[in-house]
Design a protein around this motif. Structure first.
Motif, PDB file in Angstrom:
ATOM      1  N   LEU A 146      45.276  16.614  87.347  1.00  0.00           N
ATOM      2  CA  LEU A 146      44.082  16.292  87.973  1.00  0.00           C
ATOM      3  C   LEU A 146      42.715  16.380  87.334  1.00  0.00           C
ATOM      4  O   LEU A 146      41.781  15.899  87.775  1.00  0.00           O
ATOM      5  CB  LEU A 146      44.001  17.317  89.371  1.00  0.00           C
ATOM      6  CG  LEU A 146      44.901  16.961  90.432  1.00  0.00           C
ATOM      7  CD1 LEU A 146      44.830  18.036  91.485  1.00  0.00           C
ATOM      8  CD2 LEU A 146      44.586  15.692  90.977  1.00  0.00           C
ATOM      9  N   ILE A 187      38.376  13.206  92.141  1.00  0.00           N
ATOM     10  CA  ILE A 187      39.266  13.768  93.066  1.00  0.00           C
ATOM     11  C   ILE A 187      38.243  13.429  94.515  1.00  0.00           C
ATOM     12  O   ILE A 187      37.218  13.958  94.488  1.00  0.00           O
ATOM     13  CB  ILE A 187      39.555  15.322  93.365  1.00  0.00           C
ATOM     14  CG1 ILE A 187      40.344  15.644  92.010  1.00  0.00           C
ATOM     15  CG2 ILE A 187      40.156  15.631  94.663  1.00  0.00           C
ATOM     16  CD1 ILE A 187      41.504  14.879  91.863  1.00  0.00           C
ATOM     17  N   CYS A 218      33.274  13.953  96.745  1.00  0.00           N
ATOM     18  CA  CYS A 218      33.908  13.343  95.690  1.00  0.00           C
ATOM     19  C   CYS A 218      33.567  14.341  94.520  1.00  0.00           C
ATOM     20  O   CYS A 218      32.571  14.798  94.188  1.00  0.00           O
ATOM     21  CB  CYS A 218      33.677  11.953  95.418  1.00  0.00           C
ATOM     22  SG  CYS A 218      34.560  11.390  93.754  1.00  0.00           S
ATOM     23  N   ARG A 221      38.271  23.387  91.273  1.00  0.00           N
ATOM     24  CA  ARG A 221      39.338  22.778  90.415  1.00  0.00           C
ATOM     25  C   ARG A 221      40.240  24.120  89.741  1.00  0.00           C
ATOM     26  O   ARG A 221      39.424  24.822  89.274  1.00  0.00           O
ATOM     27  CB  ARG A 221      39.301  21.673  89.264  1.00  0.00           C
ATOM     28  CG  ARG A 221      38.470  20.518  90.049  1.00  0.00           C
ATOM     29  CD  ARG A 221      38.417  19.484  88.770  1.00  0.00           C
ATOM     30  NE  ARG A 221      38.015  18.150  89.233  1.00  0.00           N
ATOM     31  CZ  ARG A 221      38.373  17.191  89.157  1.00  0.00           C
ATOM     32  NH1 ARG A 221      39.670  16.988  88.482  1.00  0.00           N
ATOM     33  NH2 ARG A 221      37.808  15.920  89.554  1.00  0.00           N
ATOM     34  N   CYS A 242      43.283  14.416 100.588  1.00  0.00           N
ATOM     35  CA  CYS A 242      42.822  14.321  99.182  1.00  0.00           C
ATOM     36  C   CYS A 242      43.104  13.044  98.466  1.00  0.00           C
ATOM     37  O   CYS A 242      44.154  12.432  98.904  1.00  0.00           O
ATOM     38  CB  CYS A 242      43.125  15.605  98.180  1.00  0.00           C
ATOM     39  SG  CYS A 242      44.989  15.707  98.026  1.00  0.00           S
ATOM     40  N   ALA A 287      42.891  10.557  94.581  1.00  0.00           N
ATOM     41  CA  ALA A 287      42.553  10.983  93.105  1.00  0.00           C
ATOM     42  C   ALA A 287      42.656   9.645  92.372  1.00  0.00           C
ATOM     43  O   ALA A 287      43.418   8.614  92.590  1.00  0.00           O
ATOM     44  CB  ALA A 287      43.724  11.600  92.261  1.00  0.00           C
TER      45      ALA A 287
END
Length: 125
Positions: A29, A34, A50, A72, A96, A98
């Motif tokens: 990630l 994200i 975001c 994060r 969510c 990505a």
């Protein structure tokens, strides 16, 4: 297998807090932007915020500014959405997503390649 899984949803009283988590498998990630989205009952999906790879945050909803934050945990390959001072209008399924590296101010879903299945947040007394 590339996958995103959200968890942490539930029932909370107005004014309460909740932390949602989005865990990725199959890709790191930390290398992607994200996005958090939500879909309230009877409404379309909307962007919440975001977080880009440079850790800048773009808010898509003025109503969550000052109440929602994103963080994060690269060691856990997880992103968290901290939601404080929750209101009834925050009730929604939260997703969510990505993809890419940056966030687009007027196009929340642009570049988002991977999506979770959502977690339900209900704010009610």
């Amino acid at each position: 297998q590339l996958q995103l899984v959200e968890y942490g949803g539930g029932l909370v009283q107005p004014g309460g807090s909740l932390r949602l988590s989005c865990k990725a498998s199959g890709f790191p990630l930390e290398n992607v932007a994200i996005g958090w989205f939500r879909q309230a009952p009877g409404k379309g999906r909307e962007g919440v915020l975001c977080n880009s790879v440079t850790n800048s945050v773009t808010y898509y909803s003025d109503s969550v500014k000052g109440r929602f934050t994103v963080s994060r945990d690269n060691a856990e390959n997880t992103v968290h959405l901290q939601m404080n001072t929750l209101k009834a209008e925050d009730t929604a399924v939260y997703y969510c997503a990505a993809g890419g590296y940056v966030c687009y101010e007027h196009r929340p879903e642009y570049g988002m390649e991977y999506w979770g299945n959502g977690t339900l947040v209900t704010v009610s007394s």
